[in-house]
Structures are given as C-alpha cells and as structure tokens.
Design an enzyme around this catalytic site. Structure first.
Site, mmCIF file in Angstrom:
data_model
loop_
_atom_site.group_PDB
_atom_site.id
_atom_site.type_symbol
_atom_site.label_atom_id
_atom_site.label_comp_id
_atom_site.label_asym_id
_atom_site.label_seq_id
_atom_site.Cartn_x
_atom_site.Cartn_y
_atom_site.Cartn_z
ATOM 1 N N TYR A 1 -13.706 -2.942 -1.794
ATOM 2 C CA TYR A 1 -12.261 -2.689 -1.761
ATOM 3 C C TYR A 1 -11.867 -1.803 -0.590
ATOM 4 O O TYR A 1 -12.311 -0.663 -0.494
ATOM 5 C CB TYR A 1 -11.853 -2.015 -3.071
ATOM 6 C CG TYR A 1 -10.353 -1.928 -3.268
ATOM 7 C CD1 TYR A 1 -9.587 -3.077 -3.332
ATOM 8 C CD2 TYR A 1 -9.718 -0.694 -3.383
ATOM 9 C CE1 TYR A 1 -8.225 -3.013 -3.515
ATOM 10 C CE2 TYR A 1 -8.345 -0.625 -3.570
ATOM 11 C CZ TYR A 1 -7.610 -1.784 -3.642
ATOM 12 O OH TYR A 1 -6.261 -1.720 -3.821
ATOM 13 N N TYR B 1 -4.867 -11.772 -0.708
ATOM 14 C CA TYR B 1 -5.177 -10.447 -1.279
ATOM 15 C C TYR B 1 -5.567 -10.530 -2.751
ATOM 16 O O TYR B 1 -4.771 -10.961 -3.595
ATOM 17 C CB TYR B 1 -3.968 -9.531 -1.109
ATOM 18 C CG TYR B 1 -4.314 -8.056 -1.197
ATOM 19 C CD1 TYR B 1 -4.618 -7.333 -0.051
ATOM 20 C CD2 TYR B 1 -4.349 -7.390 -2.413
ATOM 21 C CE1 TYR B 1 -4.941 -5.994 -0.114
ATOM 22 C CE2 TYR B 1 -4.667 -6.046 -2.486
ATOM 23 C CZ TYR B 1 -4.964 -5.355 -1.327
ATOM 24 O OH TYR B 1 -5.281 -4.022 -1.398
#
Ligand SMILES: [Zn+2]
Lengths: 156, 409
Positions: free
Chosen positions: B341, B291
């Site tokens: 995103y 991440y």
C-alpha cells in the site's frame, strides 16, 4: 440488539457550526440545516447554502423518520467504543421530510438498534435518542418501524 | 488533445521494499526511494530542483529529504492527502515545469502505513483508545462508521442492491490482482487465490471480506518528471504523460451520502477531460491501474472511466478480463490488494515499467527489455504495452487520473 457502546472512548467535539445540532439532540430533536432565503435543507451542517450561497441559516426539526437507503454490518471493531457492540448495523437513512422539488434530499448515518437479520434496504425507520455516559452528549439511534414492499437484504 | 500532451515524461521510478514493519523513519525510506528513482533515471542530486509529496500528518517533508540528499531545490511543496494525490501531483508538476518554476521534479510518498498511522484506523495492538470526533467525523465516528472499509462499504452495499451484482464479481478483482502479484517478486502476498478463497475469507464489514481489503505496508515510493527534451538524454525509454485529472470532485463531495446515487463516483466527472486531453479512447488503452484500496473501488471505477457501461462492471470483470493476456489487464504489480500500500504511487510506477517494457519480473533480461511472456516462468510484462490509464481514487467523490504512453513496445 447490538451490545453496549462505550461513548467514554469517543470525545465528541462540537464546533461553531455544529454545537446547536448537538444541543438539539439533548432535547430529542433531529435537526438539519435550512436556508432562510431559499428553504434548502442539508446535513451535515455546513455553514452556507449550496443552492443560493446564503449564510442566513436556520434549523429544521425533522420528524426523525426515514427509509433505510443502505447499511453495513460491522463485524470487526475499529474503535474502542464499539468493541462490545459488534456485530452492529450502521444504517444510512433517507429522511422523510427533507425531499425537495429538484430531487435534493438528506441522508444521515446512525447505529441501528436492530440486528442484521431484521434490517433491509427500503424499510421505514425512526429515531430514538440515547443518553451517553457524558451528560452533554445524547446520540441518535435508529430502529425499524414497520414493513415495506420491495425491500432488499444482503445475502452472502 | 491537451496543449501539453506528450511534452513531459516520467523518467525515473523507485521504491523501498514493502515492509511490515520497517523499523525506519519515513525520512530514511523516502531518501532510499528518491535515490533509487534518480539512479533509475540516470540523474544526480544536482539535476533535481523540484520536489513534492503528500501525506496525512504521517510523513517527512521535501525539505528534509532534499537536505539529506544534498539537493538545493528551486521549488518544493508538500500537500495533504491520500489516494487521489499521485496523479494530481503529476498535473501540478507539469504546470510548474511548463511555467519554469523548476526543471526536474521528484514526487514521493513515504508512510509507515502498517507500523505507524494505519489508514484503517486500527492500532497494531488492537482497537484504538479514546478518539476525538471532530469536523465531519462528528457525524460518523459516534455511530461506529469510520474506517475506509466502513465508509466505502455503505456505497458498495447500495451498488450491489441497485445493479444485482454479487460479491463473486468483487472476488474476480481480488483473484486477478493476486495473480499479478504472484508474478511480482516485490509483492507481499504472492500465493494465488481462487474465487472460493475470497468467498470463504472472513468478514471485515459486510459486504466486504478480508480479501476485498488492501494490505497495509511500510514503504516509500517515488516518481521523477521532467521535460521531453531532457528525457531523451536519460537512462530509460521515456514515458510520456498524455493527459490527466487532479482531485476531480462529484457534486456535494464533502458528504457523498446525500447525492442521488452514492455509487456514481467522481471518475464519471473526470472521464471526458482525461480522454479528451489525451486524445484517445478507452479502446486504445492496453492496461490500467485501477485504485484498489478495496475490490469495490476498482469495480466502480471501470464504469466511471467508461471501460464498461453503468451497472455493468460486475459482468465485465468476469472470466478473468482484468488478468494479464486478457482484454484489460489491471494492476500488474498486484496493486494495493496484493503488492503493498503506497496511496497510489506504486500503481503509476508499475505502469511506467510496463510501458518501458521493463517489468522487473523473473525474466533474466527484463532490465534490457527482454521478456519471455511465459507466465509459468514468472514473466509479467504485458505484450505490446503502449498506453496505460492510471485511475486514482480518493473517495467516491474525489479522484485523479493520468494516461501514459510508452515507446518501447
Ligand atoms: Zn439558500
């Protein structure tokens, strides 16, 4: 020293767990929660002791001194209140009088009165209280109060 | 191994383009992503009877998406949350399918992450107007300490001090993920960058520069999960779920900053569960999604999940180790730093495509699994990709993960 902070652009909203903490700052006290049953101290003032689960709680008035554990330098303002303040340093302060035998400790954040050049991890700091334009809200700030060995500064 | 290892599969993936701005509702984007994932799997709306999503008060609901697409669901629930949610909802889904609450489940996220509510906290027109400091924010916002970059920056600074790591290691991650984005036609930022480009980019909050921070985009992304038996009849090679964790916490998770080491993150507590359930070790993993809300979050998770030792990630990432054709390729789509995103879903989607051997790149035959492996020609398929680890992140003290296995390589 960073530029002025316009606290009118932040609405600080104490709740039933925190209102006494904010009342403490008006009297220039830096409080942390303390358990009446086992003596454990913590912050933010969550409503139960995570060591013994007691909800019979007190406030402990700290000396308002500590050691800088980490910091950031904010160069791009996110909040309207801080547009005039950049660049400013937010310190993470490990309070001197909240260390316990099992290693638990309390660290709190706050805006430093010092400029980036003067800040280093490991330096001693002390609290100062700043009256905001909201009569009920007094905000703790922190400043370097001395020197130390083995300090560390971020270098680009 | 876990009792349910390999029993459930990801069978469909889909997403909208990453837009800046979308000029669309989150409902419209979610419908598109779910439709694409169903088409990818070869499923009809009547075949889907479960739906779940996550949001931060910024999105549509399963109820509206199912209604719009003419589905009647046997199970639906929408949860609150951000980056630690994707793999956690995969875990929920396995439990629900196993218990018989539904048979085939959609997991989606839809967000106008740039034109609507920005996670970085900044309105499109500039710094935001009066803001309410309530709950934990009472003890952060009044000190000008709010955005994810500002919060994670505090842990990053202490990490640099404690380990002697420099920001050149953060640069390695930005460069690797951007290189992968350059091979991904869907990515927003496709110009390759260098270590120097990173070092010369402007400060956002020291110790993080602009190129340490992820993009903010408008997008919806979707996964579909069903049983192994159903997966065999569907359109794509199944991708098996070997194991996972869901929002694993570190101690004192609601206030990271009084923990002994503020950069000893939640993955350290999830690692043995993850690999134990999957029945493999780190050495068996061919690629990861790690991440990357920030370069630092990728860096620290490599240690947390045991791909290198404590304090060693700064050295580990050097020499392009995270780049394709190297030891541990990370975020093959470009990740949140360079593709766009999605609060984590797109990273799992990319791993699914890699494990199918069907990365949607410049190779004319990608949809049939034919790849050149010629990076100059725009191929981003990892050769022999069999096992992928999805390493999610919510905060220092909260993370989710999953290990996936493909059969196409
Ligand atoms: Zn107690």
């Amino acid at each position: 020293m960073p530029g002025p902070i316009d606290y009118s652009k932040i609405t600080i909203t104490p709740d039933f767990d925190t209102v006494e903490w904010w009342m403490g700052t008006k009297e220039h006290k830096y409080l942390v929660r303390q358990c009446k049953d086992c003596g454990h101290k913590w912050f933010p003032p969550f409503p139960a002791c995570n060591k013994c689960n007691s909800m019979d709680l007190d406030w402990f008035e700290t000396a308002g001194t500590g050691v800088l554990h980490s910091y950031i330098v904010v160069t791009q303002p996110i909040l309207g209140a801080f547009v005039e303040a950049v660049p400013y340093v937010v310190g993470l302060i490990e309070l001197d009088d909240c260390h316990e035998a099992d290693g638990s400790l309390v660290r709190v954040g706050g805006v430093m009165l010092d400029d980036e050049e003067d800040v280093a991890i490991g330096l001693p700091v002390t609290v100062e209280f700043e009256q905001t334009n909201e009569a009920n809200i007094v905000v703790p700030r922190w400043k370097i109060s001395g020197t130390a060995d083995n300090t560390w500064k971020f270098s680009e | 191994m876990g009792a349910l290892t390999d029993k459930y599969c990801i069978v469909g993936v889909g997403e909208t383009p990453h837009m800046r701005p979308s000029n669309r509702t989150t409902l419209s984007m979610a419908c598109e992503a779910v439709k694409k994932a169903m088409a990818d799997a070869g499923l009809e709306p009547r075949d889907v009877d479960g739906m779940t999503s996550y949001q931060a008060g910024d999105s549509t609901t399963s109820n509206h998406v199912a209604t719009s697409l003419g589905m009647r669901l046997n199970y639906s629930v929408d949860i609150f949350g951000g980056g630690s949610s994707t793999e956690a909802l995969i875990g929920n889904t396995i439990g629900l399918l196993e218990a018989g609450y539904c048979k085939t489940m959609v997991i989606f996220r839809s967000m106008n992450g740039r034109s609507g509510r920005r996670m970085g906290g900044q309105a499109p027109s500039g710094p935001v107007p009066p803001t309410r400091a309530a709950e934990d924010n009472q003890f952060m916002m009044p000190w000008g300490w709010t955005s994810p970059a500002q919060r994670f920056g505090m842990s990053a600074m202490r990490y640099l001090r404690d380990t002697g790591t420099t920001t050149k290691s953060l640069a390695e991650i930005a460069v690797a993920h951007r290189y992968h984005a350059s091979l991904n036609p869907k990515a927003v930022m496709r110009h390759p960058i260098t270590i120097d480009d990173h070092q010369n980019s402007r400060w956002v909050v020291k110790p993080l520069r602009l190129l340490d921070c992820c993009l903010e985009t408008d997008v919806s992304a979707c996964l579909i999960v069903t049983s192994r038996e159903r997966a065999y009849d569907l359109r794509q090679p199944p991708v098996f779920i070997m194991g996972g964790t869901g929002r694993t916490m570190a101690p004192n998770s609601a206030w990271n900053y009084s923990r002994p080491e503020i950069h000893y993150v939640a993955g350290n507590y999830g690692r043995n569960r993850l690999f134990g359930m999957a029945g493999i070790s780190q050495k068996d993993v061919n690629l990861i999604s790690c991440y990357d809300a920030f370069t630092f979050t990728t860096l620290i998770q490599l240690e947390a999940y045991g791909f290198c030792g404590k304090g060693e990630a700064g050295e580990f990432v050097k020499g392009g180790r995270l780049q394709i054709d190297h030891e541990l390729p990370s975020n093959l789509s470009g990740g949140h730093l360079s593709e766009g995103y999605t609060h984590g879903v797109s990273m799992v989607i990319e791993n699914v495509r890699q494990l199918r051997h069907r990365a949607d790149d410049a190779c004319p035959g990608w949809a049939e699994g034919t790849h050149s492996y010629d990076r100059q020609a725009g191929c981003r398929q990892v050769k022999d990709a069999r096992i992928a680890a999805c390493l999610g992140w919510g905060t220092e003290t909260m993370s989710s993960s999953a290990i996936l296995r493909g059969i196409a390589a």
